[in-house]
Design an enzyme around this catalytic site. Sequence first.
Site, PDB file in Angstrom:
ATOM      1  N   LYS A  13       2.376   5.029   8.134  1.00 44.92           N
ATOM      2  CA  LYS A  13       0.996   4.647   8.488  1.00 44.92           C
ATOM      3  C   LYS A  13       0.927   4.054   9.884  1.00 44.92           C
ATOM      4  O   LYS A  13       0.072   4.407  10.673  1.00 44.92           O
ATOM      5  CB  LYS A  13       0.484   3.542   7.550  1.00 44.92           C
ATOM      6  CG  LYS A  13       0.126   3.941   6.173  1.00 44.92           C
ATOM      7  CD  LYS A  13      -0.548   2.794   5.433  1.00 44.92           C
ATOM      8  CE  LYS A  13       0.117   1.450   5.511  1.00 44.92           C
ATOM      9  NZ  LYS A  13       1.186   1.123   4.656  1.00 44.92           N
ATOM     10  N   ARG A  88      -6.394  -2.864   0.747  1.00 46.53           N
ATOM     11  CA  ARG A  88      -5.263  -2.535  -0.114  1.00 46.53           C
ATOM     12  C   ARG A  88      -5.652  -2.574  -1.583  1.00 46.53           C
ATOM     13  O   ARG A  88      -4.852  -2.257  -2.445  1.00 46.53           O
ATOM     14  CB  ARG A  88      -4.145  -3.551   0.125  1.00 46.53           C
ATOM     15  CG  ARG A  88      -2.928  -2.978   0.850  1.00 46.53           C
ATOM     16  CD  ARG A  88      -1.915  -4.048   0.890  1.00 46.53           C
ATOM     17  NE  ARG A  88      -0.590  -3.764   1.290  1.00 46.53           N
ATOM     18  CZ  ARG A  88      -0.127  -3.696   2.527  1.00 46.53           C
ATOM     19  NH1 ARG A  88      -0.932  -3.755   3.540  1.00 46.53           N
ATOM     20  NH2 ARG A  88       1.148  -3.553   2.743  1.00 46.53           N
ATOM     21  N   ARG A 124      15.499   1.004   9.038  1.00 45.89           N
ATOM     22  CA  ARG A 124      14.580   0.443  10.040  1.00 45.89           C
ATOM     23  C   ARG A 124      15.095  -0.923  10.523  1.00 45.89           C
ATOM     24  O   ARG A 124      15.574  -1.720   9.728  1.00 45.89           O
ATOM     25  CB  ARG A 124      13.190   0.283   9.402  1.00 45.89           C
ATOM     26  CG  ARG A 124      12.181  -0.348  10.335  1.00 45.89           C
ATOM     27  CD  ARG A 124      10.771  -0.006   9.949  1.00 45.89           C
ATOM     28  NE  ARG A 124      10.243  -0.832   8.869  1.00 45.89           N
ATOM     29  CZ  ARG A 124       8.971  -0.762   8.467  1.00 45.89           C
ATOM     30  NH1 ARG A 124       8.139   0.092   9.027  1.00 45.89           N
ATOM     31  NH2 ARG A 124       8.555  -1.533   7.477  1.00 45.89           N
ATOM     32  N   ARG A 157      13.811  -6.382   8.377  1.00 46.63           N
ATOM     33  CA  ARG A 157      12.700  -7.226   7.919  1.00 46.63           C
ATOM     34  C   ARG A 157      12.982  -7.676   6.495  1.00 46.63           C
ATOM     35  O   ARG A 157      13.465  -6.871   5.691  1.00 46.63           O
ATOM     36  CB  ARG A 157      11.408  -6.405   7.958  1.00 46.63           C
ATOM     37  CG  ARG A 157      10.398  -6.907   8.957  1.00 46.63           C
ATOM     38  CD  ARG A 157       9.297  -5.921   9.151  1.00 46.63           C
ATOM     39  NE  ARG A 157       8.513  -5.697   7.935  1.00 46.63           N
ATOM     40  CZ  ARG A 157       7.465  -4.884   7.877  1.00 46.63           C
ATOM     41  NH1 ARG A 157       7.072  -4.231   8.935  1.00 46.63           N
ATOM     42  NH2 ARG A 157       6.798  -4.723   6.750  1.00 46.63           N
ATOM     43  N   ARG A 168       7.388  -3.525  -3.646  1.00 47.12           N
ATOM     44  CA  ARG A 168       6.197  -3.213  -2.856  1.00 47.12           C
ATOM     45  C   ARG A 168       5.621  -1.859  -3.280  1.00 47.12           C
ATOM     46  O   ARG A 168       4.413  -1.683  -3.318  1.00 47.12           O
ATOM     47  CB  ARG A 168       6.532  -3.186  -1.351  1.00 47.12           C
ATOM     48  CG  ARG A 168       6.828  -4.578  -0.805  1.00 47.12           C
ATOM     49  CD  ARG A 168       7.480  -4.493   0.548  1.00 47.12           C
ATOM     50  NE  ARG A 168       6.550  -4.217   1.628  1.00 47.12           N
ATOM     51  CZ  ARG A 168       6.909  -3.745   2.820  1.00 47.12           C
ATOM     52  NH1 ARG A 168       8.157  -3.474   3.067  1.00 47.12           N
ATOM     53  NH2 ARG A 168       6.009  -3.548   3.751  1.00 47.12           N
TER      54      ARG A 168
HETATM   55  P1  AMP Z   1       2.654  -4.146   5.844  1.00 53.67           P
HETATM   56  O1  AMP Z   1       3.259  -4.383   7.185  1.00 53.67           O
HETATM   57  O2  AMP Z   1       1.300  -3.480   5.890  1.00 53.67           O
HETATM   58  O3  AMP Z   1       3.593  -3.440   4.907  1.00 53.67           O
HETATM   59  O4  AMP Z   1       2.380  -5.593   5.189  1.00 53.67           O
HETATM   60  C1  AMP Z   1       3.406  -6.529   5.006  1.00 53.67           C
HETATM   61  C2  AMP Z   1       2.971  -7.587   4.010  1.00 53.67           C
HETATM   62  O5  AMP Z   1       1.788  -8.252   4.483  1.00 53.67           O
HETATM   63  C3  AMP Z   1       2.580  -7.052   2.624  1.00 53.67           C
HETATM   64  O6  AMP Z   1       3.694  -6.860   1.780  1.00 53.67           O
HETATM   65  C4  AMP Z   1       1.653  -8.171   2.132  1.00 53.67           C
HETATM   66  O7  AMP Z   1       2.416  -9.303   1.728  1.00 53.67           O
HETATM   67  C5  AMP Z   1       0.912  -8.564   3.403  1.00 53.67           C
HETATM   68  N1  AMP Z   1      -0.336  -7.770   3.587  1.00 53.67           N
HETATM   69  C6  AMP Z   1      -0.614  -6.889   4.599  1.00 53.67           C
HETATM   70  N2  AMP Z   1      -1.844  -6.367   4.448  1.00 53.67           N
HETATM   71  C7  AMP Z   1      -2.368  -6.918   3.329  1.00 53.67           C
HETATM   72  C8  AMP Z   1      -3.614  -6.768   2.633  1.00 53.67           C
HETATM   73  N3  AMP Z   1      -4.573  -5.920   3.057  1.00 53.67           N
HETATM   74  N4  AMP Z   1      -3.801  -7.516   1.510  1.00 53.67           N
HETATM   75  C9  AMP Z   1      -2.871  -8.361   1.057  1.00 53.67           C
HETATM   76  N5  AMP Z   1      -1.664  -8.537   1.649  1.00 53.67           N
HETATM   77  C10 AMP Z   1      -1.403  -7.828   2.777  1.00 53.67           C
END
Ligand code: AMP
Length: 222
Positions: A13, A88, A124, A157, A168
């Site tokens: 994404k 989300r 990564r 990470r 996740r």
């Molecule tokens: P990402 O980089 O998009 O995978 O997000 C990393 C982490 O940020 C996720 O595992 C959540 O803990 C938090 N996060 C990011 N976007 C959201 C969202 N829209 N709603 C809730 N938690 C989020």
Amino acid sequence: MRVILIGPPGSGKGTQAELIQQHYGFPKISTGDLLREAVQEGTEIGNKVAEVMKAGQLVADEIVLELVKARIFSPDCQSGYILDGFPRNLNQAWLLERIDGQRQEIVLEILITLEEISRRLSSRRVCVNCGAVYNIIDNKPKVDGVCDLCGSALIIRDDDRPEVIKERFRIYLETIKPLIEHYSRKKVLFQVDGQRPVEEVFKVIRSIIDQRLAIGQREVSS
Ligand code: AMP
């Protein structure tokens, strides 16, 4: 115009959002990046969400909305923006429509298997300092473990560790179905095969966006 990218962590994404930003000039807004920045800077929000993020769980909707709201009403988002990682869940989609409901919308769902995600995320690496992203298989830094751009250390990470990746993905599947149904009913949903190479995925995305932009222009001029 609002482009929403939906897909599990590791589906590409972020990379596609970056390419859309370069090609169309709409700024990319990643809630994951906004939250990680807040954690790194030790802001009030950052301190609240650090543990939740480390465990791969979702942060409370109101907190994420606060960050998104501050960003989408900035002047550079006036003609359009790209959302990566938001909404989300269904509640976040409703909240978004409540605060910015009039925009033409394209929702791209990137389809990919857990096996492919695990393969990608386990290789990564990210820079602790500038956030640059590498892959030790097909996008290696010049020197192992060192960022090409700023010379800082590269790390895995916390939420890219195998046990967290699985968690996740599970959370993603659990929460995403109602969201997909919602956008499908609105007739703004497009599915894209995310297993293909980056450039091929982007080609498909570009044709979808170009088509929708042309329709939007025809509607405005008629
Ligand atoms: P990402 O980089 O998009 O995978 O997000 C990393 C982490 O940020 C996720 O595992 C959540 O803990 C938090 N996060 C990011 N976007 C959201 C969202 N829209 N709603 C809730 N938690 C989020």
